[in-house]
Each structure stands twice: as C-alpha cells, then as structure tokens.
Scaffold this active site. Structure first.
Site, PDB file in Angstrom:
ATOM      1  N   GLU A 172      12.311   0.567 -14.768  1.00 29.79           N
ATOM      2  CA  GLU A 172      11.759   1.426 -15.820  1.00 29.79           C
ATOM      3  C   GLU A 172      12.642   2.641 -16.100  1.00 29.79           C
ATOM      4  OE1 GLU A 172      10.127  -0.008 -13.388  1.00 29.79           O
ATOM      5  OE2 GLU A 172       8.068  -0.503 -13.927  1.00 29.79           O
ATOM      6  N   LYS A 206      -2.205   4.034   6.477  1.00 26.51           N
ATOM      7  CA  LYS A 206      -3.033   5.169   6.883  1.00 26.51           C
ATOM      8  C   LYS A 206      -3.737   4.834   8.187  1.00 26.51           C
ATOM      9  CE  LYS A 206      -5.436   8.958   4.906  1.00 26.51           C
ATOM     10  NZ  LYS A 206      -6.092   9.541   3.756  1.00 26.51           N
ATOM     11  N   THR A 212      10.231  -6.247 -14.935  1.00 20.72           N
ATOM     12  CA  THR A 212      10.170  -5.842 -13.524  1.00 20.72           C
ATOM     13  C   THR A 212       9.591  -7.002 -12.720  1.00 20.72           C
ATOM     14  OG1 THR A 212       7.994  -4.915 -13.793  1.00 20.72           O
ATOM     15  CG2 THR A 212       9.838  -3.413 -14.058  1.00 20.72           C
ATOM     16  N   TRP A 230      -0.789   9.500   7.700  1.00 24.41           N
ATOM     17  CA  TRP A 230       0.046   8.544   6.980  1.00 24.41           C
ATOM     18  C   TRP A 230       1.247   8.132   7.839  1.00 24.41           C
ATOM     19  CZ3 TRP A 230      -1.899   6.286   2.929  1.00 24.41           C
ATOM     20  CH2 TRP A 230      -2.808   6.961   2.117  1.00 24.41           C
TER      21      TRP A 230
HETATM   22  P1  ADP Z   1      13.675  -4.173  -8.997  1.00 21.58           P
HETATM   23  O1  ADP Z   1      12.902  -4.890  -7.952  1.00 21.58           O
HETATM   24  O2  ADP Z   1      13.927  -4.878 -10.248  1.00 21.58           O
HETATM   25  O3  ADP Z   1      14.746  -3.276  -8.454  1.00 21.58           O
HETATM   26  P2  ADP Z   1      11.794  -2.289  -9.374  1.00 21.58           P
HETATM   27  O4  ADP Z   1      12.014  -1.435 -10.527  1.00 21.58           O
HETATM   28  O5  ADP Z   1      10.557  -3.063  -9.216  1.00 21.58           O
HETATM   29  O6  ADP Z   1      12.869  -3.178  -9.497  1.00 21.58           O
HETATM   30  O7  ADP Z   1      12.075  -1.541  -8.026  1.00 21.58           O
HETATM   31  C1  ADP Z   1      12.005  -0.190  -7.974  1.00 21.58           C
HETATM   32  C2  ADP Z   1      11.434   0.222  -6.665  1.00 21.58           C
HETATM   33  O8  ADP Z   1      12.321  -0.133  -5.601  1.00 21.58           O
HETATM   34  C3  ADP Z   1      11.296   1.697  -6.560  1.00 21.58           C
HETATM   35  O9  ADP Z   1      10.140   2.158  -7.218  1.00 21.58           O
HETATM   36  C4  ADP Z   1      11.255   1.883  -5.058  1.00 21.58           C
HETATM   37  O10 ADP Z   1       9.980   1.605  -4.526  1.00 21.58           O
HETATM   38  C5  ADP Z   1      12.202   0.829  -4.568  1.00 21.58           C
HETATM   39  N1  ADP Z   1      13.505   1.433  -4.303  1.00 21.58           N
HETATM   40  C6  ADP Z   1      14.590   1.445  -5.094  1.00 21.58           C
HETATM   41  N2  ADP Z   1      15.605   2.102  -4.499  1.00 21.58           N
HETATM   42  C7  ADP Z   1      15.149   2.533  -3.311  1.00 21.58           C
HETATM   43  C8  ADP Z   1      15.700   3.293  -2.233  1.00 21.58           C
HETATM   44  N3  ADP Z   1      16.951   3.715  -2.253  1.00 21.58           N
HETATM   45  N4  ADP Z   1      14.906   3.556  -1.176  1.00 21.58           N
HETATM   46  C9  ADP Z   1      13.632   3.140  -1.124  1.00 21.58           C
HETATM   47  N5  ADP Z   1      13.056   2.412  -2.097  1.00 21.58           N
HETATM   48  C10 ADP Z   1      13.795   2.117  -3.177  1.00 21.58           C
END
Ligand code: ADP
Length: 536
Positions: A330, A438, A185, A443
């Site tokens: 993940e 916040k 990640t 929020w």
């Molecule tokens: P990568 O950056 O490799 O995609 P991550 O697994 O770090 O991987 O990214 C996952 C995160 O990206 C999610 O936990 C979320 O915060 C964000 N994310 C993914 N898809 C969306 C979406 N459609 N809307 C908002 N946030 C998203």
C-alpha cells in the site's frame, strides 16, 4: 499567487526516456528463462518498450486498461512495465506463487485484457484459461523459436508480438494522476486487494528511494533486485534505476544461492535487495564456499523482520552495509530504512546490530505516527507502542474498485503494524496487530522472540505464535528450523533465550520442523502455523 514554472507531469514514460537519453549505454543484464545471459542497454530497452507500446495502442488497448504479468525479473518484464504504463495502461503484476484460485480471482477482479507470461507459467495459465474469459491475448515472454506447444488459442510469442512495433513511437501525454501499475496485497485474510499506483506516485517514489540514505542508487551502482518484480514492483527499483542510470542485473528464474552469487560476481553487482529468507541461505553459501562476490557492498533487506544474526554476519564477516527496510504494498512500498549514523558505526558490530533491528526512519515523502486504541497520537519516545499510521504521496487512499476511503477521519493510512517511534524517528515494528501475543495482560512481541532465537547458533529460522491459554489468555509457542547437521534441544533454546528475555516472554514449547510454511512474498505464514498448532 502561482509560481511561474512549467507544467511537466511526472510520468513513468519520462523515466525510461531519461535513462535512454542520458545513460544510453548503461547495461541491463538478464539471466533469461531460456537459459543464456542476455545483455543490452537502457537505450535498447527504451526502443523495445516503445515498440510494445505502439503495438498495444494499435491493438486497441486504451488508457486505464489492465494488462497482467506473470513473470520473473527479466529485461522483457522491464519492457512490459514501461510499454504498458507508457501508453496509459495499468501494468498489473501477478504473483505466480499464489494459489491458482487466488490468481483467477485477481485476474478477473482486475479484468486483465492481456497477460504477459513467462515460459515457466504457461502451464499455470493453461490450467485456468477457461476461468479467465476477459483475457484476450496471452503474450509468452519468449521468441518464436522457444514458443511451447500450448492449448491456449490466444497465445503469441513476445518477439512476434512486438516485431512490427515503432521504435520512434511518441509516448502519449497523460495526466500524472493516471493509474500506472496495480499490485494486489497477499491478503492473509479475505480476498486480495489492489493497490493502484499512479504515474505521479511511481515517479515520486523513484525519486525518494534514490536518495543517499534510502537506497542510494546512482550511475555507479550495479543493482540486482532479488525482490521479484511481482512483489510491489521490485520495491520500485526498475523505476528508480532508470532515474539514477544504474546498471540492472536481473536473476530471471534462478533464485538459488549459487546462481545468485555467481551472477553477482560475474556482473560486479554492488547492491542487491530482497526479503530475509533469500539472504539467509545466501550467507550460508558464502560461509561454506568462501565465494562472497567482492563487488557487493550494500544490501537492502525488508518485507519481514531480518534476524539480528544476519545483519551482524553481513556487516562483521562480509563487510556489506546492511540496510533494513520496512514498507508495504500500500506504500509503493517504501516506508522506512535503517541507515546507520556515524555514531552507530563508532560502536562494535555486536552493539550496532541490535540497533539495526529497528526498521529505520521514513524518507522525505513519508510521514509517520503511532496511535492508541482510540486513535490518539502517542509520544515518539521509543517506549510507547501503538498502531503505526502513515501518509504521503506514495501511500494509497483506498483500494482498487473500492468506493470507500481506507484512511482515518484525519487522513492517515492505518498500516496494521504495531510499533514504537523514538525521538530520532526510528521506527521499531513490534508486530502485526494480529500477531502480537497478550499473556497475562502483558504484550509479547513475536518478532522480538524470533529475532533472539535466530541468534542461537543452531537455529536458522524461528516463528512464534500465540496459543490460547486458560490462565494467561495466550502463551507463545515457537516453531523452529535447526541448521543442517545440528540437533538443538528445547532446553538449550530456552536457556539461550532467557539470557535476554524475561521469563514470561519465553515460549512454553519449542517445536522443531524441517521447514516453515512461507507465503508468496517471503513471509512465514503464521495463519498456517496457527491452524496447525493453534489448538495445542
Ligand atoms: P507483501 O507481503 O506483498 O510484502 P504486504 O504489504 O502485505 O506485502 O506486507 C507488508 C507487511 O510486511 C508490513 O505491514 C509488515 O507487517 C511486514 N514487514 C515489511 N517489512 C518489515 C520489516 N522490515 N520488519 C517487520 N515487518 C515487516
């Protein structure tokens, strides 16, 4: 009593076997790194993946060994996916957009024995070669004719590497729980961590995403994964397309809007998938040139929250079904997809595009819940928000090489996203836990404010971060990019936002910049913005 059914392990090799047997003539088309278009079939891909697998075995690669890739979306990268996992190796996709020091860390942490590298990234590997002692061989994904001069002593061209491989090689029988692929990640805090997928999880995820309300892949689909194969395995499309027998079109190194759009038109692409930041310029390009590919009728967009304006334009102006997806590395990565119901489609685009900002429903295979700060489950009423937690056969239970479980005591994976879930199980992500603002005890969802701002005709991208504030704790600050040839003012943006947002949700300031810092997987780097503007 046990059922009387065959023991048939779910293996990555079974996917390419299926595609090679059942859809032998279905095409795989690549815009190669060398330039020309390459065209062959699933049957050819299987034969070459077998050649690679047999050579790797002959060279002493054993089950569980990690083999890295630094490569674009191409047919050779696809062969590496299958050739490596097929023999029980772990296909470890590296993101070339990461900083070299991070790449070195990840290659060493994974103990990659071989690197498969596109021509583009040979200089990158040369620069760090001395720091990655475990790498025995660098296979450059090209032929001998295009092999560059290189300082790497252990480099060989891919075509030479597989030349004596066996096209009739039998894939070994593996345990379906055997590791198949590894993705780290992005790691915005601390060191990157590896999600280690198994053969079983990969195949189940492939089944899951083929389903009609998910990615709806089928033999009639021609799919162009814009999402890179180094980003959560191109969201599983290289596996799912084999299960479904879809034609695949790989864009290679060309991610610019005209190259992508031309390739879609030439190959009658029906379907593509990627992060919002690639679709924004693509839509702009279609608007400017009137060249939207006729065949394209569906897109899956995820990885970050897409602006509502993008959905409304895709659906309303271009007639493309827009599927908003959410997931994370993940989770292999698919967690949910917003596929509209007939009741939504009965509304106007203007109305239903608001609903499309929700991240959608989980497919069979993913369970979801939200919890409060004490870990207590919250109601699915579309109002209460809490941390989103997930479980299922394609969700990790811990990270690669980490002893401890990553799960809650009752077995759920905490995503770090904050969300609401409504009574129909549609998720709406409010924010990353760390990005929520916040202000005065209330929020503010940065995603909400950004999304609204991107509806302003002169704003192409916007990011909102929380700035420490003595009176309110935190206050939102917006950093925005204007569309070319426009010069919106702060006042006009705030006025626009105030049509739908409460006064206390409005940013205290709007700063215009030429571009926003983007992370390696197409998300705005809020860490960088906080470093730059956080003290304001
Ligand atoms: P990568 O950056 O490799 O995609 P991550 O697994 O770090 O991987 O990214 C996952 C995160 O990206 C999610 O936990 C979320 O915060 C964000 N994310 C993914 N898809 C969306 C979406 N459609 N809307 C908002 N946030 C998203």
């Amino acid at each position: 009593m046990r059922g009387r059914m065959m023991e048939a392990p779910l293996l990555v090799s079974s996917l390419i076997e299926h595609a090679g047997n059942v859809y032998p003539d279905q095409e795989i088309v690549t815009r190669t790194v060398e330039g020309p278009i390459h065209r062959y079939t699933w049957s050819d891909a299987r034969a070459r993946a077998k050649r690679l697998g047999s050579v790797l075995v002959a060279q002493g690669i054993r089950e569980g060994d990690r083999l890295g890739t630094l490569a674009w979306n191409t047919h050779r990268h696809l062969e590496v996916y299958y050739g490596v996992s097929g023999i029980g190796g772990v296909c470890h996709t590296l993101n070339p957009r990461l900083h070299p020091t991070q790449l070195v860390y990840i290659i060493n942490h994974a103990e990659d024995r071989v690197l498969f590298v596109d021509l583009t990234f040979v200089p990158l590997v040369e620069a760090v070669a001395e720091q990655i002692p475990n790498v025995e061989t660098v296979v450059v994904l090209t032929d001998s004719e295009h092999m560059p001069e290189t300082s790497l002593g252990n480099a060989v061209s891919y075509e030479d590497f597989i030349i004596d491989g066996d096209i009739d090689f039998d894939w070994p029988h593996l345990d379906e729980q055997a590791a198949a692929a590894l993705c780290y990640t992005s790691g915005t805090t601390g060191n990157p961590k590896g999600a280690l997928y198994s053969n079983r999880s990969t195949v189940l995820h492939a089944f899951g995403i083929c389903m009609p309300d998910v990615f709806d892949l089928k033999a009639a689909s021609t799919v162009l994964p814009i999402v890179p194969m180094f980003h959560a395995c191109a969201w599983g499309i290289p596996y799912a397309a084999a299960a479904a027998g879809s034609k695949i079109v790989f864009p290679g190194p060309r991610y610019d809007a005209d190259a992508l759009s031309d390739l879609m038109s030439q190959e009658d692409v029906t379907y593509c998938a990627g992060v919002p930041s690639v679709f924004i310029p693509l839509v702009q390009y279609w608007k400017n040139t009137g060249s939207k590919p006729e065949s394209l009728n569906m897109v899956v967009v995820g990885g970050a929250a897409p602006p509502r304006a993008l959905m409304a334009t895709m659906e309303g102006e271009f007639g493309i079904e827009f599927r908003h997806a959410w997931g994370m590395t993940e989770m292999s990565p698919l967690g949910s997809v917003n596929t509209l119901l007939p009741t939504h489609r009965a509304q106007s685009v203007e109305e239903y595009s608001h609903f499309q900002t929700k991240q959608g429903r989980p497919p069979f295979g993913v369970q979801i819940r939200i919890v409060d700060d004490d870990g207590k489950p919250l109601p699915h009423d579309g109002i209460m928000f809490g941390e989103l937690q997930v479980r299922g056969p394609w969700v990790i239970d811990g990270y690669f090489k980490e002893e401890e479980s990553s799960l809650t005591p009752d077995g759920w994976f905490p995503t770090g996203d904050v969300a609401t879930i409504d009574s129909q199980s549609y998720i709406q992500i409010t924010d990353r836990t760390k990005d929520l603002i916040k202000s005065g005890g209330e929020w503010i969802s940065s995603i909400d404010v950004e999304n609204t701002a991107m509806g302003h005709p002169d704003i192409v991208m916007a990011a909102v971060i929380g700035i420490p504030n003595e009176k309110w704790g935190e206050r939102p600050l917006m950093i925005a990019v204007a569309t070319p040839d426009s010069s919106p003012t702060k006042e006009s943006v705030l006025k626009y936002l105030s049509e739908t947002l409460a006064k206390w949700q409005l940013p205290d300031d709007v700063i215009f910049v030429d571009e926003l810092p983007m992370g390696a997987t197409g998300k705005v780097r809020k860490v960088t913005l906080r470093e730059e503007y956080g003290g304001e």
